[in-house]
Motif scaffolding. Structure first.
Motif: not given
Length: 117
Positions: A32-34, A51, A55, A63
């Protein structure tokens, strides 16, 4: 997705895999990409769940999947899925030749037993 505050589409991803797993030689199921800072972390099914940890430590709630062919977004604060959102700086996914789970050579043979469900 109606509220796009906190998204910086110009920020590139932090790398091709989970930052923290790479630091310690760990592995992940999916990535997962912020969308605020570009941090790439492993999903909640992964052993380390980086991830979500990102957060919780930064307050960056949004994300995007960092898996090839997936464009959905997740909002941790609202516990809500979005099918689409703004286009982010490329690359938009982990390298296609990097397996999931990954990375190659670090995934244990009994990896399915180690997933969070």
């Amino acid at each position: 997705m109606t509220d796009i505050s906190g998204i910086d589409p110009s920020v590139p991803p932090s790398g091709p895999g989970c930052v923290e797993c790479d630091e310690v030689g760990g592995w992940w199921f999916h990535l997962r990409r912020c969308v605020q800072c570009g941090h790439v972390g492993c999903c909640d099914s992964s052993p380390a769940q980086h991830a979500t940890a990102h957060w919780k430590s930064t307050g960056h709630p949004l994300v995007q999947s960092f898996e090839p062919g997936e464009e959905w977004f997740w909002d941790f604060d609202r516990d809500e899925l979005y099918d689409s959102g703004p286009e982010l700086t490329q690359p938009g996914a982990r390298p296609a030749d990097q397996p999931a789970p990954g990375p190659a050579g670090r995934v244990p043979q009994d990896w399915t037993r180690l997933l969070h469900r």
